[in-house]
Each structure stands twice: as C-alpha cells, then as structure tokens.
Write an enzyme that holds these catalytic residues in place. Structure first.
Site, mmCIF file in Angstrom:
data_model
loop_
_atom_site.group_PDB
_atom_site.id
_atom_site.type_symbol
_atom_site.label_atom_id
_atom_site.label_comp_id
_atom_site.label_asym_id
_atom_site.label_seq_id
_atom_site.Cartn_x
_atom_site.Cartn_y
_atom_site.Cartn_z
ATOM 1 N N SER A 1 0.809 -1.222 0.000
ATOM 2 C CA SER A 1 0.000 0.000 0.000
ATOM 3 C C SER A 1 0.841 1.270 0.000
ATOM 4 O O SER A 1 0.289 2.362 -0.096
ATOM 5 C CB SER A 1 -0.946 0.004 1.201
ATOM 6 O OG SER A 1 -0.207 -0.002 2.408
ATOM 7 N N LYS B 1 -6.482 3.784 8.574
ATOM 8 C CA LYS B 1 -5.526 4.711 7.959
ATOM 9 C C LYS B 1 -6.094 6.136 7.913
ATOM 10 O O LYS B 1 -5.383 7.108 8.210
ATOM 11 C CB LYS B 1 -5.191 4.239 6.547
ATOM 12 C CG LYS B 1 -4.365 2.951 6.521
ATOM 13 C CD LYS B 1 -4.112 2.479 5.097
ATOM 14 C CE LYS B 1 -3.285 1.203 5.081
ATOM 15 N NZ LYS B 1 -3.048 0.690 3.722
#
Length: 817
Positions: free
Chosen positions: A693, A736
């Site tokens: 990611s 996140k």
C-alpha cells in the site's frame, strides 16, 4: 594395662594409618586391610623404623585422602606383628595395640601423615566404684544379648570372661553397634571408671531403644490383628446380607438402571450402556474393573442427553444487552442480531409444524477474528445472555493432544472424557453457548492433531453424532452454539476454517476507546480501587491523551491498566492530603505516569522535495509515515533502507521503472538515472515494514526527488501501483484515514476501488477531510505535487525562442599522398 604400655616410650615421630568407621583399643590384636596410598606408605615407613604405627580414626569416613585436620586427636599406638602385600597392591597387616596416644603435632610428608605423640597414662579410679560398675556393665551387656542383640558365642564368652574392668569397657565398646563418636570418646577417656560409666549409659540407651522397638512391633501386630478381624467380620456380614437381601450391589445396579431408563437414550446408546450395566451387575463391587465401569456409568447418567434450556429470542432485548455490554463493533452486533432473527423465524415455523425441529438447531459456526482485547470473548457471553443459554468457555491455546478434545479410551488408567463432554456436563444442558477460545494456537505433537479432532465437532452436518473416545457412543452436539475465537486466522488449517463463518473484529478507533473508557473502564476501576462516584474525576482531554500517548493497542486492556494506575495514585492522594475530590487533567498525566511513551506522527510543516506522506495500518491502529527519497551522484544503483519487506521493496522497484518510463514527460533527464544513485528510506528503521500500500507514496517521493519538485505536506496517500501506473485497492482504510486525521492531514488520496470503504468511517469523523480517489498514478501525482502534473509536464516542453539553424558541416580537406 600391659607392662609394655607402661614402660615403652614412643619414637619421636610415628607414621599414621588412618582408618574409617572403627576404633581400636589397647591390648587388642587386630587385622587391618590397607588399600589407600596414604595408608600403604605409612605402613612401609613404620616397617622401616621400629614397626610402631599409630591407628587413628578419621572424622569423615567418605574422605579418600584425609589431612591432619580430618583426624581425631587421640589414636592407638600399635606394633606391627605381620604384614603381607596382595597382588592388587593392597596390604594386610596384623597389629597389637598397646597404648592410647595423643597426637601433639601432625604433618604430611612423602604422601603420608607423620605425627609426634605421647602416651596417655591410664588410671583405675576408686576400687569399690569400679567393682560395682564392672558388675552393672556385665549385667546390662547380658540383658542386651538376651534381647537378640547378640554376638557370636565365642566373642560373647570371651567378653564375659574378662576380669579387667578397663578391658571390659573397651571390648564391649568395640563389639557393640555404637556411634563412632561414642567409641572415640571411650578411647579418649583415660580413667577405667569413667569408661565403664560411659559404656553403661550407652547400654541403657540400647536397652531403651530395644524396648521402644518391641512396643512399636506390638502395636503394629495388634493393628494387623484388628484389621484381619474386621476383614473377617465384613466377609461374614456380606455372606449374611447375601442370604437375606440377595447379591451385594444389587441396590446400586437398580439405581443405575432407573436413572438410565429416565434418560430416554437413543437406541444405539442405550444398548451399549445396558451392556456395560449388565457387566457391572455380574462383578464384585470392590473389583478394579467394577470401579472403572462405575465411573463410566456416572458420566453417562450425569450428561444432559435430553436436558436443554429454552431459547428466549427477543431481538429488542438482545440489542439492548449488546449495546449495554459493548460500545462500537456495529458489524459484529448486526451479525449476531441476524443470527437471532433467523433463529426466531425457525422456532416459529417449527411450532406451526412447517419444518422439523431438527432444522431449528442447525446454524453456522461463528469464528470471531481480531487482535487481543477487542471484546471477542465478552461478545460470546452477551450472546449466551441474550439467548438465555448456559455459557461455557474452553481454552484451546497450547493444546497438543487429540485426547484433550476426544478423550481417552477406557483401557487407559485414569481415562476421562475430552474437554467438550466435560463442558457439557458442566453446563448441564445440551444446547449451551460453547466458546472455543484461541483455536489458532492449537499445537501438533506425536499425540495427534487437535485441530483435526475438531473437524467433526464443528461440522453442522456431522456433529449430530459426535463420538468421544471415552464414552464410545455418539452424542448429539447439533444444538450447541459453537463460537470460536482467533487472533491470526492464517494459523487455522484450511479444512477447519472452511467449516466456520469468519466475523472480523477491527481495532477500536480513538473515539471508541474514549467512549469505552468513560462508560465501562472508569466506573469499573473506581469500584475496584475503593473509590466513590465523583470522588476522582478524569477529564476527557486527559483520557484522550492517555489513549494516544500512553497506550498503543488494538483493544483497551492496557488503557484499563493505566486508568487503574491513575486511580490508585489518586486514592493515595486522597488519604494523605485529606482531599474529598481529586481532578486529573491532561497536564497531570506526566506527574502521575511519567513522560509520554508513544508520540504519534504529525503532518510536515512545509512541502519538501523527495518527502511524501504515506499511511499505514497495524493491529494497534492507523498512522502516517514519511517516505524519503534522495538522488546523489553514482552509477544508477537503488538503495532501500528502513527494514522494508520484500513486497515493499518490489513497490520501490516498480516506482523506479514507472519514473524511467515517464522521465521525458516529467522533465527528468534520462542520463540522471545512469549517473545517480537513488536512496529510498522509511524512518523508524527498527520497525519492520511490509505491504504493497506504500506504492503511491514511494512513487511520489521518487518523482519529486528526480524532478526536484516538492510534495504537498498536507496530503497523505495510500495505494498499490502497477508498472503501467494503475492504482490498486488496499485494506485498513478506516484505520488509515483516522490515523491521518489525528496527524492533522486534511487531504487523503485513496484508490478509486476503495471509495465504498469510507462508509465504515463515521460521518462526523470525515468532516474537514477532502478525499481524492485515484485510478492511476497521473491523478495521484497531480494532487500530491506542488503545482500538479501540469507544472511537472511543463518543465519537459521546449521553451519558446528562435529556431536553431542547422549548419552544413565543413568538408574535411583531402588527404595528401
């Protein structure tokens, strides 16, 4: 005393032969075997001089080579009459003891001990007293011999014929089984009367010991006779009862028969149990096999074959219980309520006869997966509470033996059923909520694989006839509601995982932890620490800082410990200062708990070249991280640091390939790749980092460093990349985003395919955040770089000006011959 002992003087130095466990007295002629080097050398030295040697007892008989300090101070001076050496090197000698000798000085020389000694003159004492003692000692000695403590007839007759009081005391002390210390004390006593007294005391003690032993033996004999008498009486009673009431144990057999009949067992089970009962009826009640069968029948009659609790399925009440016991976990609560709703519909249809009752019991096996401390176990308790069922927890962490699940066969001594059957007996019903805790931590050993033993149990199509090795008959487990918990689902074997429905527990966000602390943790810790309501007040700001700067976890266990620590210190303050109320603010935390243990990242202060803000997720929550890239003179090498995993390294290589492919478009000279080394670093180098990611952030930092264009400091990004510039979806979006929000980030770049995941983030937490959803890297760079993609591409466009005129090259002069 012999004439020689009175007149003989000892040589100036005498070799010492140490002996173990025995004492020699004057006038005795004794054979002595010597095998130790220290003794053999002493004998050789004595033979080389006047054949006089000192026999001295050593204090510790296990000591192989005694020193001067290891010997008693008094020994016996002896003449060596004969000596013979054996083939094995040992020595046999015959000595005649003639005097007691006191060692005045002992030295070690040439491997043996050498002493200066003086003869201890003997005295007789009062004649009348000695005569009386002589008679008393002889009588006591004869009394001891009569009690069985006898010597050989020759030795006994020799001792009894002695007329010298001194010799009588010495010889009795030598032949009786006295302690070495007592024998040595007699040797050290010069007076004959005193020696007789000492021997008399020792003989009296021996007689008292003999009497005590006889008394104990008599008591033991009487006890044995009593037990034998009781045994015969019991046997006679059994015979009488047999004549009056039939076979012994018939009443016990009938009781078992009645209880088994009341269970309404299935035919297959009933036949096996009755067979065991008939075997038990034919056995003697006290036999070992009867005890084994009795234990087996006890398990059979105490299991809930047909005992069950009625389900009280009330969705409204169940929702209230779940909300009361847990904050957050909305997806989990929804799934539990869905399960209860299906259960209620099935019950209603079964009552109307539309479906068989067996269908009601069928349902999925739930698997709760999540980090520690997020409420997996407590949710299972709430489910049991809302259903009105019994709740039993079985911890499977570290279980390595298949028999823990399925039980042992009855052929083994001490065999017992497995934990599943034991849990049902504990619950007292056949439809409890059975929590199998930590199924991902089952071990494998030579005793079998416990995970494989669970396959039958956790399969709704098979567990209707679950067979425990101990019972040997099938037990219907289909009505039991199984709930499993795990931290790492990848550790669960595939076939077992296939039988369960996974429900994921995510880590709590800070806002959820704050509410949990206010609603549950703080009141519970107030009660546990003896504090009244409002006696201690912890402000909301203090709780928030406690969550962010003093704990880093997915659940709330450490948070509860820290709250308990604060309250204990507050309780001490109340008692020491007499305050009625203590208020703990954000500024008080450092005073009570010390400096902050964790410092969350915050956004950069200004745009920087080669520094991009990424986002990451771990089991303890989300946060931001800075990815740094720099270009320096070199040979085209790519350097990666920061303890990156393989996938993250591959993302960096893909980013470099993408930058090379689009270098001309981004205004990056191609020769810069060949003449430079590129270093990509992710700070916090002690922490391992892995995952795809970070691809967008790595590409942005790399392009920024190569093109010398700064990256916006208020933008955080996450997403996987491909060589062609596509942006692929990632996981952990909720954590996140919340980590970026906490760090002060105002703009977030996410993959387009993750747009639907924002529904997991509450609306009030999405406020003041701008989301960009990228399908390709061009879009991401346009949002992330200062000036956007247009400014970057403008650098590569040819600048306006006069066109260059191509000049015809001059013709080179002709070569001259």
């Amino acid at each position: 005393m012999s004439e020689r002992s009175e007149n003989k003087t000892l040589p100036s130095t005498l070799p010492i032969c140490p002996v173990r466990g025995s004492v020699i007295y004057p006038t005795m002629v004794m054979p002595i075997d010597a095998g130790r080097p220290i003794s053999i050398k002493a004998i050789d030295a004595a033979l080389a001089q006047e054949r006089v040697i000192l026999i001295v007892s050593q204090r510790d008989k296990d000591l192989e080579t005694p020193g001067p300090q290891d010997l008693y101070e008094v020994g016996t001076a002896c003449n060596i009459l004969r000596m013979r050496k054996n083939p094995d090197g040992s020595v046999q000698m015959l000595v005649q003891a003639f005097a007691r000798a006191r060692l005045t000085q002992v030295v070690q020389q040439d491997g043996y001990l050498l002493a200066q000694a003086e003869i201890i003159p003997e005295s007789v004492g009062n004649a009348i007293e000695v005569k009386a003692l002589f008679r008393e000692v002889r009588e006591k000695f004869q009394a001891v011999l009569k009690e069985g403590r006898y010597l050989s007839p020759e030795v006994t007759q020799f001792v009894l014929n002695l007329e010298d009081p001194s010799q009588l005391a010495d010889y009795i002390a030598f032949h009786m089984d006295f302690r070495l210390e007592d024998k040595q004390k007699i040797l050290e006593t010069a007076s004959a009367s005193e020696r007789l007294k000492q021997v008399l005391v020792l003989l009296d003690a021996e007689l008292e010991l003999i009497e005590t032993q006889k008394r104990i033996q008599q008591q033991v004999k009487e006890e044995i006779d009593k037990n034998q008498r009781e045994y015969f009486l019991r046997e006679q009673m059994k015979a009488i009862q047999k004549e009056l009431h039939g076979e012994e144990g018939e009443e016990e057999v009938e009781e078992y028969r009645e209880r088994i009949a009341a269970l309404s067992l299935p035919e297959a089970v009933k036949g096996e149990v009755e067979r065991e009962l008939n075997r038990f009826a034919r056995m003697h009640p006290d036999s070992a096999e009867a005890s084994v069968i009795r234990t087996y029948l006890d398990w059979i009659v105490n299991l809930p074959w047909n005992t069950r609790t009625e389900d009280h399925v009330d969705l409204k009440q169940a929702k209230e219980i779940l909300e009361e016991d847990h904050y957050g976990l909305e997806k989990v609560k929804d799934r539990v309520l869905e399960y209860l709703a299906v259960r209620k519909l099935k019950l209603e249809r079964a009552k109307r006869g539309e479906i068989p009752e067996e269908e009601v019991a069928k349902g999925p096996i739930l698997l709760f997966v999540g980090p520690p401390g997020v409420g997996k176990t407590s949710i299972a308790k709430s489910i049991a509470k809302s259903l009105g069922r019994k709740y039993v927890r079985i911890s499977l962490g570290g279980v390595r033996d298949e028999s823990d699940i399925r039980g042992h066969r009855r052929t083994y001594i001490g065999a017992m059923p497995g934990r599943i059957i034991q849990a049902l007996r504990q619950a007292g019903s056949k439809n409890p909520v059975l929590l199998l805790d930590e199924v991902d931590k089952l071990g494998v050993s030579y005793q079998g694989d416990p995970a494989s033993a669970l396959l039958e149990l956790l399969d709704p199509a098979q567990n209707k006839e679950f067979t425990d090795h101990y019972l040997g008959v099938p037990f219907d487990m289909s009505e039991t509601l199984f709930i499993c918990t795990a931290n790492f689902p990848e550790n669960i074997p595939g076939p077992l995982m296939d039988r369960m429905e996974l429900i994921e527990f995510t880590s709590y966000i800070e806002q959820e932890k704050l509410e949990i602390a206010k609603r549950y943790l703080l009141p519970r810790q107030m009660l546990e620490n003896g504090l009244k309501e409002n006696q201690v007040v912890i402000t909301e700001a203090a709780l928030s800082r406690l969550i962010t700067h003093y704990t880093r976890e997915a659940g709330v266990r450490n948070l509860e410990r820290e709250i308990g620590s604060l309250l204990r210190k507050a309780a001490r303050t109340i008692l020491e200062t007499g305050k009625k109320r203590v208020r703990i603010t954000e500024g008080d935390l450092e005073k009570y708990l010390g400096p902050a243990r964790f410092m969350p990242e915050s956004e950069a202060r200004e745009p920087q070249v080669g520094v991009a803000t990424g986002m990451y997720y771990s089991p303890v929550g989300g946060d931001i991280m800075f990815i740094e890239a720099t270009v320096m003179p070199g040979k085209g090498n790519l350097v990666l640091t920061g303890q990156l995993g393989d996938v993250m390294k591959e993302s960096a290589r893909a980013a470099l390939t993408y930058a090379k492919k689009n270098a001309q478009r981004f205004g990056i000279p191609l020769e810069r790749f060949d003449n430079s080394d590129i270093h990509i670093h992710v700070p916090a180098g002690a922490v391992p980092k892995e995952g795809p990611s970070a691809g967008i952030a790595i590409t942005t930092a790399l392009v920024s460093a190569l093109a010398d264009v700064p990256v916006r400091h208020d933008v955080a990004m996450t997403g996987e990349i491909t060589l062609t510039g596509r942006v692929l979806p990632i996981g952990g979006v909720k954590e996140k985003v919340l980590g970026a929000r906490r760090a002060g980030i105002r703009q977030v770049i996410l993959p387009k395919q993750n747009q639907s995941d924002l529904i997991d983030v509450p609306a009030y937490l999405r406020q003041n955040l701008t989301f960009h959803f990228a399908e390709n890297l061009d879009q991401a760079l346009d949002w992330a770089l200062v000036g956007g993609l247009k400014g970057l591409e403008a650098r590569s466009a040819p600048k306006p000006g006069k066109p260059k005129v191509s000049r015809k090259p001059k013709t080179p002069p002709a070569a001259r011959a």
